[in-house]
Design an enzyme around this catalytic site. Structure first.
Site, PDB file in Angstrom:
ATOM      1  N   ASP A 169       0.667  -1.080   0.408  1.00 27.19           N
ATOM      2  CA  ASP A 169       0.023  -0.274   0.153  1.00 27.19           C
ATOM      3  C   ASP A 169       1.104   1.029   0.318  1.00 27.19           C
ATOM      4  OD1 ASP A 169      -1.372   1.724   0.619  1.00 27.19           O
ATOM      5  OD2 ASP A 169      -2.893   0.707   1.423  1.00 27.19           O
ATOM      6  N   ALA A 229     -13.370  -7.139  -1.493  1.00 29.52           N
ATOM      7  CA  ALA A 229     -13.366  -5.249  -1.781  1.00 29.52           C
ATOM      8  C   ALA A 229     -14.400  -4.896  -2.900  1.00 29.52           C
ATOM      9  CB  ALA A 229     -11.913  -5.196  -2.197  1.00 29.52           C
ATOM     10  N   GLU A 259     -23.863  -8.274 -10.660  1.00 30.82           N
ATOM     11  CA  GLU A 259     -24.261  -8.841  -9.210  1.00 30.82           C
ATOM     12  C   GLU A 259     -26.201  -7.958  -9.107  1.00 30.82           C
ATOM     13  OE1 GLU A 259     -22.261  -6.771  -5.086  1.00 30.82           O
ATOM     14  OE2 GLU A 259     -20.084  -7.807  -6.380  1.00 30.82           O
ATOM     15  N   HIS A 277     -22.032 -11.331  -1.499  1.00 35.20           N
ATOM     16  CA  HIS A 277     -21.899  -9.722  -1.386  1.00 35.20           C
ATOM     17  C   HIS A 277     -22.232  -9.654   0.503  1.00 35.20           C
ATOM     18  CE1 HIS A 277     -20.756  -5.296  -3.047  1.00 35.20           C
ATOM     19  NE2 HIS A 277     -20.497  -5.541  -1.800  1.00 35.20           N
TER      20      HIS A 277
END
Length: 535
Positions: A169, A229, A259, A277
């Site tokens: 990151d 994520a 989705e 999800h």
């Protein structure tokens, strides 16, 4: 105050508002004549994801001061229309971080111990003990891509299992990683060294398709991948192929390109765990989100305190007119420098010179930070400073009322890391045009708009011609070509030169191909391609 709760909330959320004497609380079952009519005299609107707070709806709410979104995404809210009307839009990032982290660890354990298959075979009256021998998480290397709130919660829990933690990151300070026993490494090393890989980054141009055929090929055989994520982080067909070949031992996916999931290459694979999800969908998380939002809305209405806003705070018309060009310039300058610092970012130094140093600079500062973090998690011009502090990145601000060089106001950014620094300065010309003035000590004058290619090269003959030829060969048109050079010295007789080229991009493939060709020129030291958008 009148608060309209357009969608169902928990009793605890409702109680936060009901504790305020004299406040009128309208619940979904009390809305009889339509939401627009109810908002005619409302001060606050609370929604989840179903209600569309578009420009037409906001036009019916002349008194509305704040919209609270229970959750992170604000796709159902017209934030531009809200900003125009002086309405603060708030969301609730981070309230479900523990829920997502716990599901991530649960999925890792489920893959390691084949729990879904064990359950299915037992329900089928089969005793397949020998084929269900699993692995321990202890001693395995967990690669965490993204060390925001959720990534760090995963790290804290994975430590308890005795895992070795590595992370990637570029927007987190090394001290925060060290405190959580995460070793920061380049992204390729994450791919090469991880036994388990978990993704916790937002969707940006840099992260889309992060897991693809190329990155999968350099991963360890037998790696297991978790994604709670965004579905677009993974090229689904490439992952399916790697799962079929056995190169990837398992995957656990909670998010997908489309989705609800109806047609998928994963349906026929028994080494994939699929969930709809649900990472943030726990009773506790939903309760926490509702309570956090209610407190944010209450504090704004009572005290004027803005928390987790996704748009600009209210300014007087005169103040906004004066500061707006510099807010936009700061965001573009920050984005221009994003990813250009070697190593992990530790400190941001912001210097205001001239007229802007005498006014309100909080939004300019936050816009610059948001630009720097543009490709990280969701950072906006309200929460930018808080996100930087949370990640251990220090912010230093200096103000100089007088400036030299003919520019009325100049903003300078210096990004410090343990491995080096980078800097740039900019101003606004003609009231609306953001212009780059210097980059790493080299004076240059270039627009901070559109698609830019920043090129560092040795100051030798022929480089400019090579740049033009290569861009032309790839059908990339040059809109603006700015040049700058350092002072030659005995130590560096050739000197260094800088070109910032604004280009018209026929397509992304052509631009990327041109950049790769430029990088192969011997006299060119580095090439960066960035999209700063249009004004």
């Amino acid at each position: 105050m009148k608060i309209v709760l357009a969608e169902k909330v928990s009793p605890a959320t409702l109680a936060v508002f009901q504790q305020e004497p004299g406040w009128q609380i309208v619940t979904p079952d009390q809305i009889k004549n339509g939401l627009a009519a109810e908002l005619a005299d409302a001060d606050a609107l609370v929604v989840r994801s179903a209600v569309q707070a578009d420009a037409a709806l906001l036009a019916s709410a002349p008194k509305l001061r704040v919209i609270g979104r229970a959750g992170v995404g604000v796709d159902n809210i017209d934030t531009d229309a809200a900003t125009h009307r002086g309405i603060v839009v708030m969301n609730t990032p981070g309230a479900n971080a523990v829920a997502v982290a716990e599901l991530t660890l649960g999925l890792m354990i489920s893959m390691a111990r084949s729990i879904p298959r064990a359950n299915t075979t037992m329900h089928g009256a089969k005793w397949e003990k020998k084929s269900l021998q699993g692995q321990e998480l202890r001693g395995k290397t967990l690669g965490i891509v993204g060390l925001g709130r959720i990534g760090l919660e995963v790290a804290r829990r994975a430590r308890a299992f005795g895992m070795t933690l590595i992370g990637y990151d570029p927007f987190i300070a090394p001290v925060i990683a060290r405190e959580n026993e995460v070793t920061l490494v380049p992204i390729d090393e994450i791919f090469k060294e991880s036994d388990y890989l978990t993704l916790h980054v937002g969707l940006t141009a840099q992260t889309e398709g992060l897991i693809n055929a190329t990155s999968l090929a350099i991963m360890k055989k037998g790696i297991r991948i978790v994604n709670c994520a965004r579905g677009e982080l993974i090229v689904e067909e490439a992952l399916a192929d790697a799962l079929k070949s056995g190169h990837v031992a398992g995957a656990a996916l909670d998010v997908f390109h489309q989705e609800p999931l109806k047609n998928s290459p994963f349906f026929e694979l028994d080494n994939v765990i699929l969930s709809p999800h649900i990472a943030g969908a726990t009773d506790e998380a939903q309760e926490a989100i509702g309570i956090q939002l209610a407190m944010q809305v209450r504090d704004y209405l009572k005290l004027g305190v803005v928390q987790n806003a996704v748009n600009l705070p209210s300014l007087s018309h005169e103040e906004y007119i004066e500061v707006a060009p510099y807010i936009e310039m700061a965001a573009r300058l920050g984005h221009f420098l994003s990813h250009s610092t070697p190593g992990n970012l530790e400190n941001i130094q912001i210097t205001y010179s001239g007229r802007i140093a005498t006014g309100k600079t909080d939004l300019i500062r936050n816009a610059a930070i948001a630009g720097i973090f543009a490709d990280s998690e969701q950072v906006n011009r309200i929460n930018a400073a808080a996100i930087a502090a949370e990640r251990g990145v220090r912010i230093q601000e200096d103000k100089k009322e007088f400036t030299t060089g003919g520019s009325g106001s100049v903003l300078k950014l210096v990004l410090h890391s343990s491995e080096g620094d980078t800097s740039a300065s900019a101003t606004v010309l003609h009231g609306t045009s953001p212009r780059l003035l210097s980059y790493d000590g080299i004076d240059i004058e270039a627009p901070l708009t559109g698609t830019l290619v920043a090129i560092r090269n040795h100051d030798v003959p022929g480089v400019i011609g090579r740049i033009g030829t290569i861009l032309g060969d790839h059908a990339v048109n040059i809109a603006n070509f700015a040049l700058g050079r350092s002072i030659r010295s005995q130590r560096v007789p050739q000197g260094q030169a800088l070109a910032v080229v604004q280009i018209d991009v026929p397509n992304a493939a052509a631009a990327n191909s041109a950049v790769e060709a430029l990088r192969k020129v011997e006299a060119i030291a580095s090439v960066r391609l960035m999209e700063l958008g249009k004004l």
